[in-house]
Design a protein around this motif. Sequence first.
Motif, PDB file in Angstrom:
ATOM      1  N   ALA A  37     -38.154  16.297  59.495  1.00  0.00           N
ATOM      2  CA  ALA A  37     -37.442  16.321  58.055  1.00  0.00           C
ATOM      3  C   ALA A  37     -36.009  17.079  58.267  1.00  0.00           C
ATOM      4  CB  ALA A  37     -38.053  16.789  57.017  1.00  0.00           C
ATOM      5  N   ALA A  38     -34.908  16.321  57.658  1.00  0.00           N
ATOM      6  CA  ALA A  38     -33.666  16.742  57.751  1.00  0.00           C
ATOM      7  C   ALA A  38     -33.430  18.246  57.262  1.00  0.00           C
ATOM      8  CB  ALA A  38     -32.541  16.063  57.130  1.00  0.00           C
ATOM      9  N   ALA A  39     -32.956  19.316  57.800  1.00  0.00           N
ATOM     10  CA  ALA A  39     -32.666  20.625  57.256  1.00  0.00           C
ATOM     11  C   ALA A  39     -31.661  20.771  56.429  1.00  0.00           C
ATOM     12  CB  ALA A  39     -32.486  21.546  58.599  1.00  0.00           C
ATOM     13  N   ARG A  40     -31.547  21.579  55.452  1.00  0.00           N
ATOM     14  CA  ARG A  40     -30.338  21.691  54.391  1.00  0.00           C
ATOM     15  C   ARG A  40     -29.803  22.851  54.833  1.00  0.00           C
ATOM     16  NH1 ARG A  40     -28.617  18.273  50.820  1.00  0.00           N
ATOM     17  NH2 ARG A  40     -28.337  19.994  49.266  1.00  0.00           N
ATOM     18  N   LEU A  41     -28.467  22.823  55.115  1.00  0.00           N
ATOM     19  CA  LEU A  41     -27.686  23.806  55.741  1.00  0.00           C
ATOM     20  C   LEU A  41     -26.332  23.978  55.048  1.00  0.00           C
ATOM     21  CD1 LEU A  41     -27.994  23.074  59.794  1.00  0.00           C
ATOM     22  CD2 LEU A  41     -29.445  24.744  58.239  1.00  0.00           C
ATOM     23  N   PRO A  42     -25.869  25.168  55.076  1.00  0.00           N
ATOM     24  CA  PRO A  42     -24.520  25.219  54.371  1.00  0.00           C
ATOM     25  C   PRO A  42     -23.548  24.437  55.123  1.00  0.00           C
ATOM     26  CG  PRO A  42     -25.605  27.299  54.623  1.00  0.00           C
ATOM     27  CD  PRO A  42     -26.425  26.435  55.687  1.00  0.00           C
ATOM     28  N   VAL A  43     -22.440  23.843  54.332  1.00  0.00           N
ATOM     29  CA  VAL A  43     -21.306  23.252  54.674  1.00  0.00           C
ATOM     30  C   VAL A  43     -20.628  24.303  55.485  1.00  0.00           C
ATOM     31  CG1 VAL A  43     -21.517  21.565  53.007  1.00  0.00           C
ATOM     32  CG2 VAL A  43     -19.953  23.300  52.865  1.00  0.00           C
ATOM     33  N   GLU A  44     -19.617  23.562  56.527  1.00  0.00           N
ATOM     34  CA  GLU A  44     -18.804  24.540  57.262  1.00  0.00           C
ATOM     35  C   GLU A  44     -17.476  24.456  56.940  1.00  0.00           C
ATOM     36  OE1 GLU A  44     -19.913  23.543  61.350  1.00  0.00           O
ATOM     37  OE2 GLU A  44     -21.633  24.690  61.432  1.00  0.00           O
ATOM     38  N   THR A 137      -8.388  24.899  51.848  1.00  0.00           N
ATOM     39  CA  THR A 137      -9.222  24.695  52.626  1.00  0.00           C
ATOM     40  C   THR A 137     -10.133  25.799  52.778  1.00  0.00           C
ATOM     41  OG1 THR A 137      -7.631  25.242  54.275  1.00  0.00           O
ATOM     42  CG2 THR A 137      -8.087  22.886  53.839  1.00  0.00           C
ATOM     43  N   ALA A 138     -11.428  25.608  52.907  1.00  0.00           N
ATOM     44  CA  ALA A 138     -12.067  26.905  53.060  1.00  0.00           C
ATOM     45  C   ALA A 138     -13.251  26.611  54.223  1.00  0.00           C
ATOM     46  CB  ALA A 138     -12.979  27.300  51.960  1.00  0.00           C
ATOM     47  N   ASP A 139     -13.422  27.744  55.219  1.00  0.00           N
ATOM     48  CA  ASP A 139     -14.227  27.351  56.340  1.00  0.00           C
ATOM     49  C   ASP A 139     -15.415  28.559  56.284  1.00  0.00           C
ATOM     50  OD1 ASP A 139     -12.834  29.391  57.574  1.00  0.00           O
ATOM     51  OD2 ASP A 139     -11.808  28.061  58.898  1.00  0.00           O
ATOM     52  N   GLY A 140     -16.294  28.444  57.109  1.00  0.00           N
ATOM     53  CA  GLY A 140     -17.091  29.777  57.358  1.00  0.00           C
ATOM     54  C   GLY A 140     -17.936  29.804  56.221  1.00  0.00           C
TER      55      GLY A 140
END
Length: 505
Positions: A37-44, A137-140
């Motif tokens: 199953a696909a993992a739920r991960l935070p966006v980057e 924009t936001a990253d990390g």
Amino acid sequence: MKRTTLSLIAGTSALAAVTAFAAFDSPSASGASVAEAAARLPVERTSLLCPAPSLSDIAETSYTSFTPVIKGTANSGKAQLQAAGEQSADGTDGSQKSQKGKGTKKKADQPVLTPKAPGTPVTGDTSGGDAPALIGTADGRFAPGWTVQETTEVAAGTGRGLQGVNCTAPDTEFWFPGASTATGRTDYVHLTNPDDSAAVVDIELYGKDGAIKSPLGENLTIKPHTSEPILLSTLSDEHQSDLTVHVSVRSGRVGAAVQALDDATGGDWLAAATDPAGSLVLPGIPKDATDVRLIAFTPGGDDADLKVRLASPDGLITPAGNEALHVKSGMTTAADLGRVTRGEAGSLVLTPTDRSVPVVAALRVVRGKGDKRETAYIPATAPVGTRATSADNSAKGTTLAITAPTATATVKVTASAGSEGGTAVTKTYTIKSGTTQNVDVPSPSGLKGTYALTVEPVSGGPVYASRTLAATEAGIPGFTIQTLPDDRGMVSVPRTDEDLSVLQK
């Protein structure tokens, strides 16, 4: 509110999803392997776009940036909001100015909203009518669930009152039921292009009799990193009280929002409605609303027949005289619901009476009487999903409405630390099936400044939510409403297996 003039920042923007390539084992004699199953991960990476707040010289605008604390994020990252260029009459980028015949490029403004850590809001203010649109924009660690709220107070004039909008991600299609070109209304479609290449956009208008010819709304070019407000009345000579605006992007991406201003009843931002669907929820009608108007449109080839119900604190009820709504294909339909909430919290629930036909819808909500009326909008919205985030809340004047239209749900609400001090607080609520509750919003202990709210379903059926900000000024009950769909801080990433056999094919 105390405001400090800032040369702005700020953003609006685009949610950049995490992507992955999945290679699956090829079938073998023993059978094909099953992918996990696909993992739920935070966006980057996340992008947000904020429209230019106002043309009024007496406007006072605040921006609030917030990222919730999420496990599994990177330790590094940053978020920043910067001014978009403005497209001038001669077609040049507004960031370039001519001085004494020499073309000189204005140095980009340094970002002034610089979040230091997730979990604590950061605020910034500006005043006057020349504040630009913002690109952010936001990253990390700052990317998952990043939210920016733009709130403007206008003390007098067209659209006076409180105007608020969540800065949004760029996209390629937007629906805005509830706009108008009627006498006394001044409505703008704000289009912001965050990318390095031009975007080409069409704006279509639909009134009570169907599509309105508007050649000037075709093939609009929005230059890179610029924003342009387009007055709806310049696209058509027809005066219509209720319009549906469709923004479609031929190439590129834009952020879009409608600023709906009225000479007599104030104004607010009309955010895009959720995608056309057979059933819709419009959450959080103020309990003291003096007039509520429903505007609906179906873009397909079939008429839609909708059952209209109000999710009250005691359950689903049918408004007297407004049991159903017939929406003709390609035509904007409106219905006056009057004082539909009658002093109690409420959300409108639209469902098909027979077969399901996709519809878009919004509510125009008025509070107050006579010359002290103010207006806000509630577009149909998607459910909260994993988590929704709302910034720029204060100790007084914040109302959080949550509805569970189909099944009882348990919801966790967290009030963040304050922008100037305070400790986060969490409470859990049970919302009964078919009801709406104006929940007792938790307030951070030792609160200083403003704070953010996160709404997270724990169990049960889907929930929908909205947040109302209210501030009375000069006797006018100013207010603004923002719906709370999923903040898209998490993304499904398929798990992958190594399969070297693909190199042999």
